[in-house]
Design an enzyme around this catalytic site. Structure first.
Site, PDB file in Angstrom:
ATOM      1  N   ASP A 133      16.080  56.323  56.106  1.00 15.57           N
ATOM      2  CA  ASP A 133      15.345  55.502  55.148  1.00 15.57           C
ATOM      3  C   ASP A 133      14.817  56.376  54.008  1.00 15.57           C
ATOM      4  OD1 ASP A 133      13.474  53.316  54.148  1.00 15.57           O
ATOM      5  OD2 ASP A 133      14.165  52.386  55.988  1.00 15.57           O
ATOM      6  N   HIS A 207       8.999  52.346  51.968  1.00 16.53           N
ATOM      7  CA  HIS A 207       9.904  51.577  52.826  1.00 16.53           C
ATOM      8  C   HIS A 207      10.132  52.281  54.163  1.00 16.53           C
ATOM      9  CE1 HIS A 207      13.750  49.665  54.041  1.00 16.53           C
ATOM     10  NE2 HIS A 207      13.394  48.650  53.276  1.00 16.53           N
ATOM     11  N   SER A 540      15.187  44.312  56.268  1.00 18.97           N
ATOM     12  CA  SER A 540      14.739  45.688  56.504  1.00 18.97           C
ATOM     13  C   SER A 540      13.616  45.734  57.522  1.00 18.97           C
ATOM     14  CB  SER A 540      14.232  46.325  55.205  1.00 18.97           C
ATOM     15  OG  SER A 540      15.273  46.813  54.421  1.00 18.97           O
TER      16      SER A 540
END
Length: 765
Positions: A133, A207, A540
């Site tokens: 990520d 994220h 996600s």
């Protein structure tokens, strides 16, 4: 004079031609798949071979030797074409940019303290999750190693240092961290913006911190985002170890060459689970042999590593699901029973449902004029694009902005800049009724398409239209839930319809998890707020729920293969919501189908003891690749080692998948029939008898032989045949072009092993 004109023409020629020549010779990054078995013995290592025979050392970016054999390098297109003709080169593909598919949820999955899977697996303390990520923000409470035991001895990874990240940032929770930037640094366009990024595993985007803590965050009390979703935040596998692999960079995305290098490192380091919430950004699925995520995932799965990936956020469009390889567990998104209502109240008394995470000064019921700037066909103004709003029109008013094109929160800033006091963010038809909460910087509410139309009609037909927005904070116990999120990627599978994708859905709407300190909760530059936790939506967010679930199942059943773990999740998934009704589609409000939710919604309370599993070996995957027409050299691009296809071509529908798809060609015949085969492995009590229960779609007859399976201590695997017969005159295909049923095995006790059955006449792409 003639010579002067000739000289001018000559200079003009070179001026016009030089940019083209420069462009043609510009280097690009390519990934080269090499047949490692052809390495001459004179070379001591593959690196020496590659640098001597294929390219110069300084041009090699990544060397791959675990999930993939080969290298990535920066070369000209002409050089890449020349290397393509080398006998040892199996494949060449240009580096491609990918995109990210951007708490109460563990309890919503059926997990309870000191009970069930959390208790049986010690919360996953012996399992390592590799998260590919944007990196990690290690100081968050979610990554504390308090009271954790020693790092598993099999761990071989490192804590790579860099900007604002040193060895002290790793601990017994974050046991490894790496960053992969060579592909970005060699990219002709873009690259890493060091003014907003850290050349290290530190997360500048947020994220990666969010997904890592969703999968395996430690318990954190008094967690909230600006007062919303207050409570205890905890990941699905709170004691599992985290290895962070930074492959995505703020403002420049994720490159295949770096992603493949991270897969290579993660498997070599010793992870048990890989979580990757990344997918293709062009909407067109690549063949498996040209897809580094599929290739890296195969290498991982073939070595016993479970890989979960997001299904993409391009729903509710059909065939929008991504990450389609059958060795990847592909996860769609559903809602949970928590909401953040922000009602729009019109001057005529109508109250329309919306959502928001706005935490500033509320409107306190005060009515303001409301305006829709796009009523005269002004597209840019309807979307509230930068510099599109006339301050004379919107000053002091609540502005209706259509969703799309620019970021949702950025629209509010455009309104604020033009003097507006609030925003109603209206879904368009393509977004349907799916609502997403955002931490807006002005009073704002996101409403569905039908509510948006109602508000626009009111604003255009009333002489003095007024409205206000009422923010009601956090509401739990919402029904129905789960609901299939409108944005969640949908089937059918655009590469091989015989494999149902997504595999299942998990919580992916308004998920609270840890956040970076590098940016505010909206991620936009002008948002200077700091928050320990943030609330995000997307597949996600769904993917790491399944990653954490896989860690728990791996801990409880260390001998299970990745395919067995996926099977346990799929065959026990829930098909009803908390109102005990069939799962519905958020975008339409109607009943959803397996093209929306796969096998159903993750239910870990049942997945720990599924009774039977559908296992898949490496040889099974190779047979599948043979069945879809791949040549042996092409398959070797994926498998690393030479393969041999059987003389008789297999059927792709016979891959031992937990779901069953019967694909029929378009035909004028009245009756069409197909028989598919499956093998189940008993992982429950050794002496067991299972009976088949069939749900056939209208116009379809499904039969199973044998209809009774008897397992003993000596007989742990049994096969059965499923025959699907279609009456083409009475076949009722839905709007998706398919009909749906099921085959369920039950033992009269607690085990109910369900496989979705899909019947379609779609022609494979």
């Amino acid at each position: 004079m003639d010579s002067f004109i000739f000289l001018l023409l000559l200079l003009l020629f070179f001026f016009l031609c030089s940019p083209i020549t420069s462009f043609q010779t510009e280097k690009k990054t390519y990934i080269f798949r090499i047949d490692s078995g052809l390495k001459p013995s004179v070379f001591s290592t593959h690196y020496h071979w590659y640098t001597s025979e294929f390219t110069e050392g300084p041009r090699i970016l990544h060397l791959y030797d675990t999930v993939f054999h080969g290298f990535s390098a920066s070369v000209t297109p002409d050089d890449a074409q020349t290397l393509r003709n080398h006998p040892a080169v199996l494949a060449v593909f240009e580096d491609r940019r990918r995109e990210l598919h951007t708490t109460r949820s563990p309890q919503f999955l059926g997990l309870r303290n000191q009970k069930g899977l959390w208790s049986n697996s010690d919360y996953g303390s012996d399992v390592i999750i590799g998260v590919l990520d944007t990196g990690i923000w290690p100081e968050r409470r979610s990554f504390s190693d308090l009271n954790l035991g020693p790092v598993p001895k099999r761990w071989r990874g490192v804590c790579q240092t860099g900007v604002r990240f040193d060895a002290r940032n790793c601990n017994k929770k974050i046991i490894g961290a790496r960053y992969f930037a060579k592909g970005q640094q060699a990219a002709m366009f873009g690259g890493i913006n060091k003014t907003v990024e850290f050349l290290s595993p530190r997360d500048a985007d947020g994220h990666g911190t969010h997904t890592a803590s969703t999968a395996a965050g430690r318990q954190a009390f008094r967690a909230n985002m600006a007062g919303y979703a207050s409570g205890v935040a905890k990941g699905v596998a709170p004691k599992a170890r985290i290895a962070a692999y930074k492959v995505c960079w703020k403002d420049s995305g994720c490159l295949d060459s770096d992603i493949l290098a991270a897969f290579d490192a993660a498997v070599s380091d010793g992870v048990d689970v890989i979580s990757i919430s990344i997918g293709g950004g062009d909407g067109i699925p690549s063949p498996y042999y040209l897809d580094p995520i599929a290739i890296g995932s195969y290498g991982a799965a073939s070595m016993g590593v479970f890989v979960s990936s997001s299904a993409g956020n391009d729903g509710p469009n059909g065939m929008s699901v991504t990450n389609l390889a059958p060795w990847i567990t592909t996860v769609g998104a559903g809602t949970i029973d928590r909401d953040f209502p922000a009602d729009v109240v019109l001057g005529d008394g109508h109250r329309l449902r919306g959502v928001s995470l706005y935490s500033g000064v509320p409107l306190k019921g005060q009515m303001f004029p409301v305006v829709y700037p796009g009523k005269n066909g002004m597209l840019a103004a309807s979307l509230c694009m930068e510099n599109s709003l006339d301050p004379k029109l919107v000053r002091g008013k609540i502005v209706i902005c259509d969703r799309g094109s620019n970021p949702r929160v950025a629209k509010g800033l455009v309104v604020k800049k033009a003097g507006g006091v609030g925003m109603i963010l209206a879904n368009t038809v393509s977004n349907g009724e799916g609502l997403v909460g955002d931490a807006h910087l002005i009073p704002a509410s996101n409403v569905g398409s039908s509510a948006g139309d109602r508000i626009k009609a009111y604003a255009s037909t009333h002489l003095n239209p007024i409205a206000t927005i009422g923010f009601r904070g956090t509401v739990i116990g919402v029904k129905p839930a789960p609901v299939v999120a409108s944005f969640s990627g949908r089937g059918p599978n655009g590469l091989n319809p015989e494999i149902l994708k997504p595999d299942l859905i998990a919580p992916g709407v308004n998920i609270l998890a840890a956040w970076t300190d590098a940016v505010g909760p909206t991620g936009i530059v002008s948002d200077r707020r700091k928050t320990e936790f943030n609330i995000l939506s997307g597949t996600s967010m769904a993917c790491p729920h399944v990653s954490g679930a896989a860690a728990l199942l791996k801990s409880a059943h260390p001998d299970w293969s990745p395919a067995a773990i996926r099977s346990a999740m799929m065959t026990t998934a829930s098909l009803v919501d908390n109102s005990n009704r069939s799962l519905i589609d958020e975008s339409t409000g109607k009943r959803s189908t397996p093209y929306d939710f796969g096998s159903g919604h993750l239910n870990l309370g049942r997945a720990i003891d599924p009774g039977l599993v559908y296992d898949i070996t490496n040889d099974d995957y190779i047979a599948f690749l043979c069945s879809i027409g791949y040549e042996m050299k092409t398959i070797q691009v994926i498998t690393r080692t030479p393969v041999r296809c059987p003389t008789r071509k297999p059927s792709p529908g016979n891959l031992n998948y937990p779901s069953i798809t019967a694909l029929f060609p378009t035909s004028n015949r009245d009756l069409l029939s197909k028989t598919l085969f499956r093998t189940v492995t008993n992982v429950g009590q050794s002496e067991a008898v299972y009976m088949a229960r069939i749900e056939s779609p209208r116009g379809v007859t499904v039969t199973v032989k044998p209809s009774r399976l008897v397992f003993t201590s000596a007989v742990k695997k049994l096969s059965y045949a499923v025959t699907v017969t279609v009456d083409t005159k009475n076949l009722a295909l839905g709007t998706s072009g398919a009909a749906f049923g099921s085959v369920t095995w039950f033992d009269g006790g607690k085990h109910v092993v369900r496989s979705a059955v899909v019947v379609t006449q779609m022609v494979p792409l």
